[in-house]
Enzyme design. Structure first.
Site, PDB file in Angstrom:
ATOM      1  N   TYR A  12       0.848  -1.205   0.000  1.00  6.69           N
ATOM      2  CA  TYR A  12       0.000   0.000   0.000  1.00  6.69           C
ATOM      3  C   TYR A  12       0.883   1.254   0.000  1.00  6.69           C
ATOM      4  CZ  TYR A  12      -4.308   2.641   0.675  1.00  6.69           C
ATOM      5  OH  TYR A  12      -5.357   3.509   0.512  1.00  6.69           O
ATOM      6  N   LYS A  56      -2.985   8.639   3.211  1.00  6.95           N
ATOM      7  CA  LYS A  56      -4.247   8.438   3.947  1.00  6.95           C
ATOM      8  C   LYS A  56      -4.110   8.877   5.406  1.00  6.95           C
ATOM      9  CE  LYS A  56      -6.918   6.707   0.702  1.00  6.95           C
ATOM     10  NZ  LYS A  56      -7.804   7.627  -0.019  1.00  6.95           N
TER      11      LYS A  56
HETATM   12  N1  LIG Z   1     -10.964   0.435  -3.581  1.00  5.45           N
HETATM   13  C1  LIG Z   1     -10.568   0.257  -2.342  1.00  5.45           C
HETATM   14  O1  LIG Z   1     -10.223  -0.846  -1.923  1.00  5.45           O
HETATM   15  C2  LIG Z   1     -10.565   1.419  -1.392  1.00  5.45           C
HETATM   16  C3  LIG Z   1     -10.571   1.169  -0.013  1.00  5.45           C
HETATM   17  C4  LIG Z   1     -10.565   2.258   0.857  1.00  5.45           C
HETATM   18  C5  LIG Z   1     -10.573   3.551   0.352  1.00  5.45           C
HETATM   19  N2  LIG Z   1     -10.566   3.757  -0.999  1.00  5.45           N
HETATM   20  C6  LIG Z   1     -10.580   5.142  -1.475  1.00  5.45           C
HETATM   21  O2  LIG Z   1     -11.791   5.389  -2.135  1.00  5.45           O
HETATM   22  C7  LIG Z   1     -11.611   6.515  -2.995  1.00  5.45           C
HETATM   23  C8  LIG Z   1     -12.212   6.205  -4.361  1.00  5.45           C
HETATM   24  O3  LIG Z   1     -11.407   5.232  -5.023  1.00  5.45           O
HETATM   25  P1  LIG Z   1     -11.996   3.948  -5.755  1.00  5.45           P
HETATM   26  O4  LIG Z   1     -11.344   2.768  -5.115  1.00  5.45           O
HETATM   27  O5  LIG Z   1     -13.463   4.016  -5.840  1.00  5.45           O
HETATM   28  O6  LIG Z   1     -11.314   4.053  -7.194  1.00  5.45           O
HETATM   29  P2  LIG Z   1     -11.754   4.778  -8.554  1.00  5.45           P
HETATM   30  O7  LIG Z   1     -10.599   4.598  -9.464  1.00  5.45           O
HETATM   31  O8  LIG Z   1     -13.063   4.288  -9.024  1.00  5.45           O
HETATM   32  O9  LIG Z   1     -11.903   6.316  -8.136  1.00  5.45           O
HETATM   33  C9  LIG Z   1     -10.798   7.171  -8.003  1.00  5.45           C
HETATM   34  C10 LIG Z   1     -11.241   8.497  -8.573  1.00  5.45           C
HETATM   35  O10 LIG Z   1     -10.250   9.493  -8.322  1.00  5.45           O
HETATM   36  C11 LIG Z   1     -10.333  10.393  -9.402  1.00  5.45           C
HETATM   37  N3  LIG Z   1      -9.165  11.257  -9.487  1.00  5.45           N
HETATM   38  C12 LIG Z   1      -7.844  10.920  -9.526  1.00  5.45           C
HETATM   39  N4  LIG Z   1      -7.080  12.035  -9.698  1.00  5.45           N
HETATM   40  C13 LIG Z   1      -7.960  13.090  -9.762  1.00  5.45           C
HETATM   41  C14 LIG Z   1      -7.795  14.484  -9.960  1.00  5.45           C
HETATM   42  N5  LIG Z   1      -6.598  15.046 -10.143  1.00  5.45           N
HETATM   43  N6  LIG Z   1      -8.905  15.268  -9.972  1.00  5.45           N
HETATM   44  C15 LIG Z   1     -10.142  14.739  -9.805  1.00  5.45           C
HETATM   45  N7  LIG Z   1     -10.356  13.413  -9.625  1.00  5.45           N
HETATM   46  C16 LIG Z   1      -9.271  12.602  -9.622  1.00  5.45           C
HETATM   47  C17 LIG Z   1     -10.462   9.482 -10.619  1.00  5.45           C
HETATM   48  O11 LIG Z   1     -10.931  10.191 -11.742  1.00  5.45           O
HETATM   49  C18 LIG Z   1     -11.436   8.453 -10.095  1.00  5.45           C
HETATM   50  O12 LIG Z   1     -12.762   8.835 -10.399  1.00  5.45           O
HETATM   51  C19 LIG Z   1     -10.109   6.799  -3.008  1.00  5.45           C
HETATM   52  O13 LIG Z   1      -9.841   7.829  -2.077  1.00  5.45           O
HETATM   53  C20 LIG Z   1      -9.532   5.486  -2.513  1.00  5.45           C
HETATM   54  O14 LIG Z   1      -8.251   5.650  -1.946  1.00  5.45           O
HETATM   55  C21 LIG Z   1     -10.572   2.717  -1.879  1.00  5.45           C
END
Ligand SMILES: NC(=O)c1ccc[n+]([C@@H]2O[C@H](COP(=O)([O-])OP(=O)(O)OC[C@H]3O[C@@H](n4cnc5c(N)ncnc54)[C@H](O)[C@@H]3O)[C@@H](O)[C@H]2O)c1
Length: 248
Positions: free
Chosen positions: A150, A157
């Site tokens: 990670y 985070k």
């Molecule tokens: N998937 C997991 O296992 C998980 C677990 C815990 C937390 N998260 C967090 O959830 C959140 C959403 O991620 P996800 O997993 O749904 O993935 P995802 O790829 O579907 O979403 C990530 C989003 O971030 C956007 N993004 C990146 N750079 C950007 C910028 N400069 N301006 C505007 N938007 C931007 C992308 O366009 C995308 O829509 C993130 O913060 C991620 O760290 C994910």
């Protein structure tokens, strides 16, 4: 959630956590305003949510862009009641290289987009937010533990979660709450950037209390709770929605 206007940032496709949040919000009667990073993302956003939804460009790497996006939202929709910030990014080299090899630029970019952006968004959003408004971001357990692979995202985070606490203090007098959801690992576009992500997903699944990973619906429901008046006593907090993975 009838009559509430919530901005949802970060729908890339139907696997996105932001999409789980948007669906739950809409099912509960909220009006959702979507933001997208760039034209490429707009196309996939449109495919996911349909053409009839309100969409505004917002690249969180650029302060002017963030300010303009919320001004445009205000012009089109008036005041808002909440924001879901579901945005993060670190480049492949930074994610895969291990923390020891992290370069200054890679560190800066990951912190900028994954953590600082919440501050920029909270500032712009709070200018157009009704009293009783709510901001929620997405975080992960790798903020407090050294989860294999990670890496830099765990550091970002940790900063994000700390920002949540300080923003909650700053925005408290305006009666705006700021919280985070620590979601269980699930296969999204962002996760595929992590080296050996299938192992991370398997490890997470194995540590849930019932062997099943958390669903987008379950995360969306908690996001809706955080946007709703049912959670007025909750601010500066991290709510784990990971089926108990953090208990291990
Ligand atoms: N998937 C997991 O296992 C998980 C677990 C815990 C937390 N998260 C967090 O959830 C959140 C959403 O991620 P996800 O997993 O749904 O993935 P995802 O790829 O579907 O979403 C990530 C989003 O971030 C956007 N993004 C990146 N750079 C950007 C910028 N400069 N301006 C505007 N938007 C931007 C992308 O366009 C995308 O829509 C993130 O913060 C991620 O760290 C994910």
């Amino acid at each position: 959630m009838q009559g509430k206007k919530i901005v949802v940032m970060g729908v890339a496709n139907s696997r996105s956590i932001a999409w789980g949040c948007a669906r739950a919000l809409e099912e509960n009667g909220a009006e959702v305003i979507y933001t997208y990073q760039n034209d490429r993302m707009k196309k996939s956003l449109t495919r996911t949510v349909g053409e009839d939804k309100s969409m505004v460009a917002c690249d969180v790497a650029d302060d002017d862009n963030v300010t303009k996006a919320f001004e445009e939202i205000h012009e089109k929709h008036g005041n808002i009641d909440g924001v879901i910030h579901a945005v993060a990014f670190a480049d492949k080299e930074t994610l895969e290289g291990g923390v020891l090899n992290t370069k200054r630029d890679g560190y800066r970019m990951a912190q900028d987009i994954s953590s600082y952006s919440l501050i920029a968004v909270s500032r712009a959003a709070s200018r157009i937010m009704n009293e009783g408004g709510s901001i929620a971001t997405l975080t992960y357990f790798g903020s407090t533990r050294a989860i294999p692979n990670y890496n830099m995202m765990g550091i970002a985070k940790a900063a994000l979660e700390s920002s949540v606490r300080y923003l909650a203090r700053d925005l408290g007098p305006q009666k705006i709450r700021v919280n985070s959801i620590s979601a269980g690992a699930m296969k999204t576009l962002a996760v595929t950037g992590i080296k050996e992500h299938s192992k991370l997903l398997q490890l997470s699944r194995d540590l849930t209390v019932d062997g099943n990973e958390v669903t987008l619906e379950e995360i969306g429901n908690v996001a809706t709770f955080l946007m709703s008046p049912l959670s007025t006593g909750v601010t500066g907090d991290i709510i784990y929605v990971d089926k108990g993975v953090h208990l291990s």
